[in-house]
Design a protein around this motif. Structure first.
Motif, PDB file in Angstrom:
ATOM      1  N   VAL A 437       0.847  -1.193   0.000  1.00  0.00           N
ATOM      2  CA  VAL A 437       0.000   0.000   0.000  1.00  0.00           C
ATOM      3  C   VAL A 437       0.886   1.247   0.000  1.00  0.00           C
ATOM      4  N   GLN A 438       1.964   1.184   0.773  1.00  0.00           N
ATOM      5  CA  GLN A 438       2.919   2.290   0.795  1.00  0.00           C
ATOM      6  C   GLN A 438       3.476   2.541  -0.597  1.00  0.00           C
ATOM      7  N   PHE A 439       3.845   1.462  -1.224  1.00  0.00           N
ATOM      8  CA  PHE A 439       4.432   1.580  -2.555  1.00  0.00           C
ATOM      9  C   PHE A 439       3.439   2.169  -3.554  1.00  0.00           C
ATOM     10  N   MET A 440       2.204   1.689  -3.503  1.00  0.00           N
ATOM     11  CA  MET A 440       1.208   2.147  -4.480  1.00  0.00           C
ATOM     12  C   MET A 440       0.840   3.610  -4.279  1.00  0.00           C
ATOM     13  N   THR A 441       0.832   4.058  -3.038  1.00  0.00           N
ATOM     14  CA  THR A 441       0.315   5.393  -2.764  1.00  0.00           C
ATOM     15  C   THR A 441       1.421   6.437  -2.625  1.00  0.00           C
ATOM     16  N   GLY A 442       2.658   5.985  -2.463  1.00  0.00           N
ATOM     17  CA  GLY A 442       3.752   6.928  -2.287  1.00  0.00           C
ATOM     18  C   GLY A 442       3.840   7.488  -0.871  1.00  0.00           C
ATOM     19  N   MET A 443       3.055   6.935   0.044  1.00  0.00           N
ATOM     20  CA  MET A 443       3.089   7.447   1.415  1.00  0.00           C
ATOM     21  C   MET A 443       4.443   7.137   2.049  1.00  0.00           C
ATOM     22  N   ALA A 444       5.019   8.140   2.706  1.00  0.00           N
ATOM     23  CA  ALA A 444       6.380   7.997   3.216  1.00  0.00           C
ATOM     24  C   ALA A 444       6.431   7.100   4.451  1.00  0.00           C
ATOM     25  N   ASN A 445       5.408   7.163   5.281  1.00  0.00           N
ATOM     26  CA  ASN A 445       5.472   6.449   6.552  1.00  0.00           C
ATOM     27  C   ASN A 445       4.409   5.360   6.635  1.00  0.00           C
ATOM     28  N   ILE A 446       4.834   4.172   6.980  1.00  0.00           N
ATOM     29  CA  ILE A 446       3.926   3.017   7.022  1.00  0.00           C
ATOM     30  C   ILE A 446       2.793   3.235   8.038  1.00  0.00           C
ATOM     31  N   ARG A 447       3.037   4.114   9.009  1.00  0.00           N
ATOM     32  CA  ARG A 447       1.986   4.390  10.010  1.00  0.00           C
ATOM     33  C   ARG A 447       0.771   5.073   9.397  1.00  0.00           C
ATOM     34  N   ASP A 448       0.974   5.655   8.224  1.00  0.00           N
ATOM     35  CA  ASP A 448      -0.127   6.374   7.586  1.00  0.00           C
ATOM     36  C   ASP A 448      -0.831   5.564   6.510  1.00  0.00           C
ATOM     37  N   VAL A 449      -0.487   4.280   6.400  1.00  0.00           N
ATOM     38  CA  VAL A 449      -1.238   3.431   5.463  1.00  0.00           C
ATOM     39  C   VAL A 449      -1.997   2.346   6.222  1.00  0.00           C
ATOM     40  N   MET A 450      -1.983   2.430   7.539  1.00  0.00           N
ATOM     41  CA  MET A 450      -2.694   1.481   8.398  1.00  0.00           C
ATOM     42  C   MET A 450      -3.684   2.296   9.202  1.00  0.00           C
ATOM     43  N   PRO A 451      -4.969   1.912   9.219  1.00  0.00           N
ATOM     44  CA  PRO A 451      -5.915   2.753   9.960  1.00  0.00           C
ATOM     45  C   PRO A 451      -5.546   2.897  11.431  1.00  0.00           C
ATOM     46  N   PHE A 452      -5.102   1.802  12.035  1.00  0.00           N
ATOM     47  CA  PHE A 452      -4.773   1.836  13.461  1.00  0.00           C
ATOM     48  C   PHE A 452      -3.393   1.235  13.683  1.00  0.00           C
ATOM     49  N   PRO A 453      -2.343   2.005  13.431  1.00  0.00           N
ATOM     50  CA  PRO A 453      -0.995   1.446  13.494  1.00  0.00           C
ATOM     51  C   PRO A 453      -0.542   1.118  14.913  1.00  0.00           C
ATOM     52  N   ARG A 454       0.161   0.003  15.035  1.00  0.00           N
ATOM     53  CA  ARG A 454       0.795  -0.363  16.304  1.00  0.00           C
ATOM     54  C   ARG A 454       2.294  -0.276  16.138  1.00  0.00           C
ATOM     55  N   VAL A 455       2.895   0.610  16.919  1.00  0.00           N
ATOM     56  CA  VAL A 455       4.344   0.806  16.854  1.00  0.00           C
ATOM     57  C   VAL A 455       4.847   0.988  18.281  1.00  0.00           C
ATOM     58  N   PRO A 456       6.179   0.919  18.484  1.00  0.00           N
ATOM     59  CA  PRO A 456       6.677   1.074  19.858  1.00  0.00           C
ATOM     60  C   PRO A 456       6.084   2.316  20.524  1.00  0.00           C
ATOM     61  N   GLY A 457       5.549   2.133  21.704  1.00  0.00           N
ATOM     62  CA  GLY A 457       5.026   3.259  22.470  1.00  0.00           C
ATOM     63  C   GLY A 457       3.620   3.691  22.107  1.00  0.00           C
ATOM     64  N   SER A 458       2.967   2.968  21.195  1.00  0.00           N
ATOM     65  CA  SER A 458       1.642   3.429  20.802  1.00  0.00           C
ATOM     66  C   SER A 458       0.734   2.320  20.293  1.00  0.00           C
ATOM     67  N   ALA A 459      -0.359   2.120  21.028  1.00  0.00           N
ATOM     68  CA  ALA A 459      -1.398   1.191  20.573  1.00  0.00           C
ATOM     69  C   ALA A 459      -2.763   1.761  20.935  1.00  0.00           C
TER      70      ALA A 459
END
Ligand code: ATP
Ligand code: MN
Length: 461
Positions: A437-459
């Motif tokens: 999805v990142q590749f298709m849309t050109g979005m720089a950050n994977i957190r912005d192609v997931m509706p509810f991203p889970r990453v260190p320090g944030s859920a």
């Protein structure tokens, strides 16, 4: 609005009826005589303009107070729009304010940073970008199922809770019923034999091992589900929870797998371009003006195929000053992958036959005794988008590799059994859905192609 929706609206209008549009107000302009409300329901990129005038009974008491963020229901007739930017608009005969908006509504007309939008994930799908992302994800998901279903692959539901670490990378989230403070101990360590599953359990990092079980009964299967990795790397390409597509094919070797991966990527791109033209145009206009051309180019051109050894020679001869130095035997870093796909080959490239020492135990060992039949598909901008391999189906060689990597045989007894009972060559790959999805849309950050991203320090959310 989506073309189907416009058609439906116009058809009802042609039949002499009125139409009703329900959604959230993107912008409200209250002119002297009339109010213009841009209403969007999220089903497609464009909203529809609703024109409301003083003939409405609640014009002064209600319509004039409608603001960005309000939920409304407008009923009226479809008329040609004199204004720019839309073909038709709705001349309201009734307008109901269903959900008013509090004064502190954070999505005002100005552009917000993606960082800020992540802090309001409960509202950000109402923005152009995140709305388009969700629709592209939907179209791509459908394309993925259609691709495999059309080829006779069965959708296999693999477990989320597992006792094995398929990647052997140790990036596991533990699943336990124990309270850490009172967990039972044995010889000073937590005694997981008393835990819910009777042993140490984790969230899955990959459905591959179970997909192999599936393929060795059903021939062609695929999984499409969530995977979890406690990647403590705060990169723009890693999530702790992401979706993975994993086909597995029996009676299939590496070449067949590479063909499948190429056809697969091309079909997803084609379908998303066809199904989400407005969303994709938006990404091209606002996020990265090369995405449309890149995707079309990929659909039309055959992927390049090179071996890992060739890739190393290219990198060594590149004259580039890489942060991670290159020599035969090192794992390709993102900078190397991107150089290959982006600068040198300028299109997707499939790299095969990696050193055994840097790949997982289950990959088929080549006759040269030092490489395995692994394949990575590298694309410009993102680097690795697909990783896969032909699997080791020969019992003795598999055992040898497990021993070398210190993996307990008793733990994988069923995996070894598959090599004892009707073993056949088989192969599969994993595709990180968000990376595509990142590749298709050109979005720089994977957190912005997931509706509810889970990453260190944030859920949150
Ligand atoms: P990387 O080197 O980028 O960490 P990997 O080698 O760990 O990737 P694999 O184990 O091969 O990746 O997983 C299969 C696919 O899953 C990858 O090709 C990639 O598209 C995707 N992927 C892997 N880790 C993540 C993650 N943390 N978040 C999102 N996608 C991921
Ligand atoms: Mn990784």
């Amino acid at each position: 609005m989506a073309r189907e929706k416009v058609k439906a609206l116009l058809a009802r209008e042609a039949a002499g009826g009125t139409v009703t549009v329900q959604g959230w107000v993107r912008t409200a302009r209250h002119g002297k005589e009339v109010s213009f409300l841009e209403v969007a329901d999220g089903s497609c990129f464009a909203g529809v303009q609703v024109v409301a005038g003083p003939e409405l009974a609640n014009f002064e008491t209600c319509v004039r107070s409608v603001r960005t963020g309000c939920a409304v229901s407008a009923t009226g007739t479809v008329v040609d729009s004199p204004g720019k930017g839309q073909r038709f608009e709705i001349q309201a005969q009734a307008l109901e304010l269903i959900g008013p908006v509090a004064d502190d509504y954070p999505l005002q007309k100005k552009r917000h940073s993606f960082e800020f939008l992540r802090t309001i994930a409960h509202l950000r799908m109402r923005t152009n970008t995140l709305g388009a992302i969700v629709r592209v994800r939907n179209a791509a998901s459908r394309a993925i199922h259609d691709f495999f279903q059309a080829r006779g692959f069965l959708y296999l539901h693999t477990p989320i809770i597992t006792m094995s670490d398929a990647e052997g990378a140790g990036e596991l989230f533990r699943v336990t019923e124990f309270d850490p403070d009172t967990a039972p101990k044995k010889d000073g360590k937590t005694d997981f034999s008393q835990d819910f599953f009777g042993g140490e359990s984790f969230l899955t990092v990959s459905g591959q091992l179970e997909a192999e079980i599936g393929a060795l009964s059903m021939s062609d299967v695929y999984t499409f589900g969530p995977t979890f990795r406690s990647e403590n790397s705060n990169t723009s390409r890693h999530l702790a929870e992401f979706w993975m597509v994993e086909p597995e094919s029996a009676f299939c070797e590496l070449e067949g797998l590479v063909d499948l991966a190429e056809a697969f990527l091309k079909e997803i791109f084609q379908r998303v371009l066809a199904d989400c033209p407005d969303d994709m145009q938006f990404f091209n206009d606002r996020i990265d003006n090369s995405v449309l051309e890149t995707l079309r180019h990929i659909i039309e051109t055959p992927f390049e195929r090179i071996t890992y050894s060739e890739a190393i020679s290219i990198l060594e001869g590149s004259g580039q000053d890489f942060e991670f130095p290159v020599s035969w035997g090192v794992d390709l870093q993102s900078e190397h992958e991107r150089y290959l796909a982006e600068e040198h080959i300028k299109r997707p490239v499939v790299v095969v036959d990696y050193p055994a020492s840097i790949k997982a135990f289950y990959m088929y060992k080549n006759d040269d005794d030092r490489t395995v039949r692994a394949m990575d598909v590298l694309v410009p901008r993102v680097g690795e988008i697909i990783g896969g391999s032909q699997r080791e189906h020969r019992l003795d060689i598999l055992r040898e590799r497990m021993r070398a990597q210190g993996l307990p045989e008793d733990h994988y007894w069923w995996y070894l059994d598959l090599r004892r009972y009707g073993s056949v060559p088989h192969a599969g790959f994993g595709l990180g859905f968000e990376r595509v999805v990142q590749f298709m849309t050109g979005m720089a950050n994977i957190r912005d192609v997931m509706p509810f991203p889970r990453v260190p320090g944030s859920a949150e959310f």
